[in-house]
Motif scaffolding. Structure first.
Motif, PDB file in Angstrom:
ATOM      1  N   ASN A  92       0.561  11.433   1.837  1.00  0.00           N
ATOM      2  CA  ASN A  92      -0.502  12.275   2.435  1.00  0.00           C
ATOM      3  C   ASN A  92      -1.844  11.551   2.487  1.00  0.00           C
ATOM      4  N   GLU A  93      -1.851  10.440   3.175  1.00  0.00           N
ATOM      5  CA  GLU A  93      -3.089   9.659   3.294  1.00  0.00           C
ATOM      6  C   GLU A  93      -3.497   9.502   4.755  1.00  0.00           C
ATOM      7  N   SER A  94      -3.205  10.500   5.582  1.00  0.00           N
ATOM      8  CA  SER A  94      -3.495  10.351   7.015  1.00  0.00           C
ATOM      9  C   SER A  94      -4.989  10.148   7.262  1.00  0.00           C
ATOM     10  N   MET A 106      -2.321  -2.187  -4.069  1.00  0.00           N
ATOM     11  CA  MET A 106      -3.574  -1.421  -4.021  1.00  0.00           C
ATOM     12  C   MET A 106      -3.335   0.001  -3.517  1.00  0.00           C
ATOM     13  N   ASP A 107      -4.289   0.882  -3.798  1.00  0.00           N
ATOM     14  CA  ASP A 107      -4.234   2.256  -3.294  1.00  0.00           C
ATOM     15  C   ASP A 107      -4.700   2.286  -1.840  1.00  0.00           C
ATOM     16  N   SER A 108      -4.388   3.399  -1.175  1.00  0.00           N
ATOM     17  CA  SER A 108      -4.723   3.481   0.248  1.00  0.00           C
ATOM     18  C   SER A 108      -5.978   4.307   0.503  1.00  0.00           C
ATOM     19  N   ASP A 109      -6.672   4.715  -0.562  1.00  0.00           N
ATOM     20  CA  ASP A 109      -7.750   5.691  -0.377  1.00  0.00           C
ATOM     21  C   ASP A 109      -9.151   5.103  -0.534  1.00  0.00           C
ATOM     22  N   ASP A 129      -6.497  14.064  -1.500  1.00  0.00           N
ATOM     23  CA  ASP A 129      -6.459  14.437  -2.924  1.00  0.00           C
ATOM     24  C   ASP A 129      -5.687  13.427  -3.739  1.00  0.00           C
ATOM     25  N   SER A 130      -6.087  13.361  -5.027  1.00  0.00           N
ATOM     26  CA  SER A 130      -5.323  12.526  -5.959  1.00  0.00           C
ATOM     27  C   SER A 130      -3.965  13.172  -6.190  1.00  0.00           C
ATOM     28  N   LYS A 131      -2.945  12.343  -6.391  1.00  0.00           N
ATOM     29  CA  LYS A 131      -1.595  12.888  -6.646  1.00  0.00           C
ATOM     30  C   LYS A 131      -1.300  12.915  -8.126  1.00  0.00           C
ATOM     31  N   LEU A 132      -2.314  12.538  -8.896  1.00  0.00           N
ATOM     32  CA  LEU A 132      -2.136  12.517 -10.343  1.00  0.00           C
ATOM     33  C   LEU A 132      -2.108  13.961 -10.862  1.00  0.00           C
ATOM     34  N   VAL A 176       0.851  -1.198   0.000  1.00  0.00           N
ATOM     35  CA  VAL A 176       0.000   0.000   0.000  1.00  0.00           C
ATOM     36  C   VAL A 176       0.892   1.256   0.000  1.00  0.00           C
ATOM     37  N   PRO A 177       1.129   1.845  -1.155  1.00  0.00           N
ATOM     38  CA  PRO A 177       1.916   3.077  -1.182  1.00  0.00           C
ATOM     39  C   PRO A 177       1.088   4.250  -0.659  1.00  0.00           C
ATOM     40  N   THR A 178       1.729   5.135   0.091  1.00  0.00           N
ATOM     41  CA  THR A 178       0.975   6.292   0.609  1.00  0.00           C
ATOM     42  C   THR A 178       1.758   7.583   0.445  1.00  0.00           C
ATOM     43  N   TYR A 199       2.789   5.820 -12.924  1.00  0.00           N
ATOM     44  CA  TYR A 199       1.780   5.077 -12.184  1.00  0.00           C
ATOM     45  C   TYR A 199       1.593   3.644 -12.693  1.00  0.00           C
ATOM     46  N   LYS A 200       2.119   3.366 -13.879  1.00  0.00           N
ATOM     47  CA  LYS A 200       1.619   2.198 -14.594  1.00  0.00           C
ATOM     48  C   LYS A 200       2.421   0.927 -14.407  1.00  0.00           C
ATOM     49  N   MET A 201       2.506   0.490 -13.182  1.00  0.00           N
ATOM     50  CA  MET A 201       3.303  -0.699 -12.892  1.00  0.00           C
ATOM     51  C   MET A 201       2.717  -1.941 -13.556  1.00  0.00           C
ATOM     52  N   ASP A 256       5.674   4.632   2.598  1.00  0.00           N
ATOM     53  CA  ASP A 256       5.349   6.058   2.725  1.00  0.00           C
ATOM     54  C   ASP A 256       6.546   6.928   2.360  1.00  0.00           C
ATOM     55  N   ASP A 257       6.247   7.971   1.590  1.00  0.00           N
ATOM     56  CA  ASP A 257       7.334   8.850   1.128  1.00  0.00           C
ATOM     57  C   ASP A 257       7.428  10.104   1.988  1.00  0.00           C
ATOM     58  N   ASN A 258       7.573   9.888   3.280  1.00  0.00           N
ATOM     59  CA  ASN A 258       7.741  10.999   4.215  1.00  0.00           C
ATOM     60  C   ASN A 258       6.600  12.006   4.068  1.00  0.00           C
ATOM     61  N   THR A 266      12.027  10.868   0.557  1.00  0.00           N
ATOM     62  CA  THR A 266      11.411  11.872  -0.314  1.00  0.00           C
ATOM     63  C   THR A 266      10.332  11.236  -1.181  1.00  0.00           C
ATOM     64  N   LYS A 267       9.518  12.068  -1.782  1.00  0.00           N
ATOM     65  CA  LYS A 267       8.452  11.581  -2.665  1.00  0.00           C
ATOM     66  C   LYS A 267       9.078  11.131  -3.971  1.00  0.00           C
ATOM     67  N   ARG A 268       8.987   9.821  -4.240  1.00  0.00           N
ATOM     68  CA  ARG A 268       9.670   9.300  -5.429  1.00  0.00           C
ATOM     69  C   ARG A 268       8.723   8.625  -6.398  1.00  0.00           C
ATOM     70  N   GLY A 269       7.438   8.802  -6.186  1.00  0.00           N
ATOM     71  CA  GLY A 269       6.493   8.282  -7.174  1.00  0.00           C
ATOM     72  C   GLY A 269       5.907   6.940  -6.804  1.00  0.00           C
ATOM     73  N   LEU A 270       4.711   6.702  -7.316  1.00  0.00           N
ATOM     74  CA  LEU A 270       3.967   5.483  -6.995  1.00  0.00           C
ATOM     75  C   LEU A 270       4.688   4.218  -7.491  1.00  0.00           C
ATOM     76  N   ASP A 283     -14.163   6.622  -6.461  1.00  0.00           N
ATOM     77  CA  ASP A 283     -13.166   7.665  -6.254  1.00  0.00           C
ATOM     78  C   ASP A 283     -13.079   8.040  -4.779  1.00  0.00           C
ATOM     79  N   ARG A 284     -11.882   8.437  -4.373  1.00  0.00           N
ATOM     80  CA  ARG A 284     -11.638   8.736  -2.966  1.00  0.00           C
ATOM     81  C   ARG A 284     -12.611   9.801  -2.447  1.00  0.00           C
ATOM     82  N   ARG A 285     -12.985   9.659  -1.165  1.00  0.00           N
ATOM     83  CA  ARG A 285     -13.807  10.692  -0.534  1.00  0.00           C
ATOM     84  C   ARG A 285     -12.940  11.634   0.279  1.00  0.00           C
TER      85      ARG A 285
HETATM   86  N1  GDD Z   1       4.729   6.243  -1.588  1.00  0.00           N
HETATM   87  C1  GDD Z   1       4.091   6.972  -2.523  1.00  0.00           C
HETATM   88  N2  GDD Z   1       4.796   7.871  -3.255  1.00  0.00           N
HETATM   89  N3  GDD Z   1       2.772   6.779  -2.732  1.00  0.00           N
HETATM   90  C2  GDD Z   1       2.165   7.530  -3.664  1.00  0.00           C
HETATM   91  C3  GDD Z   1       2.837   8.476  -4.450  1.00  0.00           C
HETATM   92  C4  GDD Z   1       4.237   8.662  -4.214  1.00  0.00           C
HETATM   93  O1  GDD Z   1       4.909   9.463  -4.835  1.00  0.00           O
HETATM   94  N4  GDD Z   1       1.930   9.038  -5.304  1.00  0.00           N
HETATM   95  C5  GDD Z   1       0.748   8.463  -5.046  1.00  0.00           C
HETATM   96  N5  GDD Z   1       0.881   7.561  -4.045  1.00  0.00           N
HETATM   97  C6  GDD Z   1      -0.148   6.700  -3.470  1.00  0.00           C
HETATM   98  C7  GDD Z   1      -1.368   7.440  -2.951  1.00  0.00           C
HETATM   99  O2  GDD Z   1      -1.229   7.835  -1.621  1.00  0.00           O
HETATM  100  C8  GDD Z   1      -2.450   6.400  -3.142  1.00  0.00           C
HETATM  101  O3  GDD Z   1      -2.461   5.470  -2.103  1.00  0.00           O
HETATM  102  C9  GDD Z   1      -2.026   5.671  -4.411  1.00  0.00           C
HETATM  103  O4  GDD Z   1      -0.626   5.885  -4.523  1.00  0.00           O
HETATM  104  C10 GDD Z   1      -2.751   6.189  -5.672  1.00  0.00           C
HETATM  105  O5  GDD Z   1      -2.557   7.570  -5.778  1.00  0.00           O
HETATM  106  P1  GDD Z   1      -3.741   8.544  -6.204  1.00  0.00           P
HETATM  107  O6  GDD Z   1      -3.175   9.891  -6.359  1.00  0.00           O
HETATM  108  O7  GDD Z   1      -4.904   8.360  -5.321  1.00  0.00           O
HETATM  109  O8  GDD Z   1      -4.073   7.938  -7.631  1.00  0.00           O
HETATM  110  P2  GDD Z   1      -5.367   8.163  -8.475  1.00  0.00           P
HETATM  111  O9  GDD Z   1      -6.565   7.742  -7.715  1.00  0.00           O
HETATM  112  O10 GDD Z   1      -5.388   9.520  -9.030  1.00  0.00           O
HETATM  113  O11 GDD Z   1      -5.088   7.109  -9.663  1.00  0.00           O
HETATM  114  C11 GDD Z   1      -5.730   5.870  -9.637  1.00  0.00           C
HETATM  115  O12 GDD Z   1      -6.089   5.484 -10.918  1.00  0.00           O
HETATM  116  C12 GDD Z   1      -5.084   5.000 -11.745  1.00  0.00           C
HETATM  117  C13 GDD Z   1      -5.681   4.528 -13.045  1.00  0.00           C
HETATM  118  O13 GDD Z   1      -6.537   5.414 -13.605  1.00  0.00           O
HETATM  119  C14 GDD Z   1      -4.852   4.846  -8.948  1.00  0.00           C
HETATM  120  O14 GDD Z   1      -5.672   3.747  -8.642  1.00  0.00           O
HETATM  121  C15 GDD Z   1      -3.768   4.313  -9.770  1.00  0.00           C
HETATM  122  O15 GDD Z   1      -3.160   3.216  -9.068  1.00  0.00           O
HETATM  123  C16 GDD Z   1      -4.340   3.868 -11.084  1.00  0.00           C
HETATM  124  O16 GDD Z   1      -3.289   3.428 -11.915  1.00  0.00           O
END
Ligand code: GDD
Length: 381
Positions: free
Chosen positions: A17-19, A101-104, A218-221, A13-15, A189-191, A45-47, A78-82, A213-215
């Motif tokens: 800012n998901e407190s 999986m996502d944490s939201d 915020d999305s980090k996209l 579960v990558p996170t 994002y596309k692992m 978690d990326d700090n 540091t924040k290094r990406g999903l 979608d998360r309630r």
């Molecule tokens: N550790 C870490 N570092 N976690 C991250 C980072 C990062 O730089 N960026 C995002 N995350 C975590 C978020 O905290 C969350 O748990 C998860 O990765 C997904 O991030 P969101 O920012 O919520 O993504 P999304 O909802 O906009 O995108 C969703 O849709 C995509 C496909 O359309 C996600 O489900 C993606 O996984 C998915 O590929």
């Protein structure tokens, strides 16, 4: 980290800012998993500035180990990406099966047992929780987000030839041994997409689920994510082409990298000369040593950029490591200059070699050392 012992499943579960979500998510995962499965949940978690990491630490202390389930956390500075967070999680995971999986709560933990059952009962390698397969759905997305997702999926399917309905899903389970034989880049994002392209011959099953979608939070996209996505599709496209033409041998790859490195070095000389000549001449009229210093700085910077994006293009982890890579590059370039000076002096004074010959030998030695150091350390795989 997590305790030793037999672990069947690792849930990553990558996170960032998901407190507001993470503790609820951890509880929900624990409730959803069948009690007879030995599972570990790893938060990466990326700090997070909102204290997500600390919150998880406190939670781990408060629950301890329950019914065969363990929670661990990886703290990154540091924040290094999903993608990079998932790779980090895979490296630490002990389970034979890995779930991402996502944490939201956009990925319902209640779907995990179905995914595991599907993976274990069929002989497939990857189970994708799919929004676009029959029975799947998306709740809460704006029209814009739906269009972006559809376009991105279309690009992946047409451009890379993947067959699955939802190759961009962030919710999937796979057998760990699938990863033998190829390396994940983890850009963007596309692992899953990367795995589908690289794990040739893997059998994949899609099961429907409803993405909500998360309630909270915020999305980090962002715009950068789109650029990363296009870069990763381009790389995967080239990966597929290179594979179909047979990968070149290691010695050929080494020679081609060295040739690029030396070509970049030659362009650096040019940049250095042009830049310092320009600054020393009209209209800047700078003192020639200052102009020369600026020329050196400019050429080191262009050399760095070209080596990062061209010579070592297959190893670039995106923008995240640029500053530390640049620091190393400057360090090795300075060390190379010192080696070159020392060697020229030694060859001319100690061995009575002509200066031009000594210079060529010293440049070749110093630049080769530079190449090896940058290959092994600055742009390491
Ligand atoms: N550790 C870490 N570092 N976690 C991250 C980072 C990062 O730089 N960026 C995002 N995350 C975590 C978020 O905290 C969350 O748990 C998860 O990765 C997904 O991030 P969101 O920012 O919520 O993504 P999304 O909802 O906009 O995108 C969703 O849709 C995509 C496909 O359309 C996600 O489900 C993606 O996984 C998915 O590929």
């Amino acid at each position: 980290m997590v305790e030793q012992g037999r672990t069947q499943v690792s849930i990553l579960v990558p996170t960032y800012n998901e407190s507001q979500n993470i503790i609820g998510l951890l509880k929900s995962v624990a409730e959803s998993l069948p009690k007879n499965i030995a599972a570990e949940t790893i938060v990466i978690d990326d700090n997070s500035p909102d204290g997500t990491g600390r919150l998880v630490e406190d939670y781990i202390r408060s629950v301890g180990k329950k019914a065969g389930q363990t929670i661990g956390i990886i703290h990154r500075r540091t924040k290094r990406g999903l993608g990079s967070a998932i790779i980090h999680g895979i490296q630490q995971a002990r389970g034979e099966t890995i779930v991402v999986m996502d944490s939201d709560f956009s990925h319902p933990p209640s779907a995990i047992p179905r995914m595991l059952e599907s993976l274990w009962q069929s002989s497939c390698d990857i189970v994708v929780a799919s929004r676009y397969t029959r029975g799947g759905a998306i709740h809460g997305w704006t029209l814009k987000r739906r269009i972006i997702s559809k376009v991105a999926t279309g690009i992946a399917k047409r451009g890379l030839g993947v067959k699955q309905d939802d190759p961009m899903s962030g919710f999937f389970a796979f057998r760990r041994n699938l990863l033998q034989g190829f390396k994940l880049d983890g850009i963007g994002y596309k692992m899953l997409l990367e795995m589908l392209v690289k794990a040739r011959g893997a059998s994949v099953k899609e099961i429907p689920y409803t993405f909500t979608d998360r309630r909270l939070g915020d999305s980090k996209l962002g715009a950068g994510t789109m650029v990363d996505y296009l870069r990763s599709v381009w790389r995967l496209y080239r990966f597929g082409r290179a594979r179909s033409r047979q990968e070149p041998r290691a010695s050929v790859r080494f020679a081609s990298k060295a040739a690029r490195f030396y070509t970049v070095g030659a362009t650096g000389l040019l940049v250095n000369y042009l830049f310092s000549a320009m600054l020393a001449g009209w209209p800047a009229d700078m003192w020639y040593l200052h102009a020369n210093l600026a020329g050196i700085a400019a050429s080191v910077s262009t050399n760095f950029a070209l080596n990062k994006h061209w010579t070592f293009e297959d190893r670039d982890f995106g923008a995240a490591r640029t500053v530390s890579q640049y620091g190393k590059f400057v360090l090795f370039s300075s060390a190379g200059a010192l080696v070159q000076l020392g060697m020229v002096y030694h060859l001319v004074e100690g061995h009575a070699l002509e200066y031009p010959v000594a210079l060529v030998l010293a440049v070749l030695t110093a630049s080769f050392g530079n190449f090896i150091l940058n290959k092994k350390l600055t742009f390491k795989e």
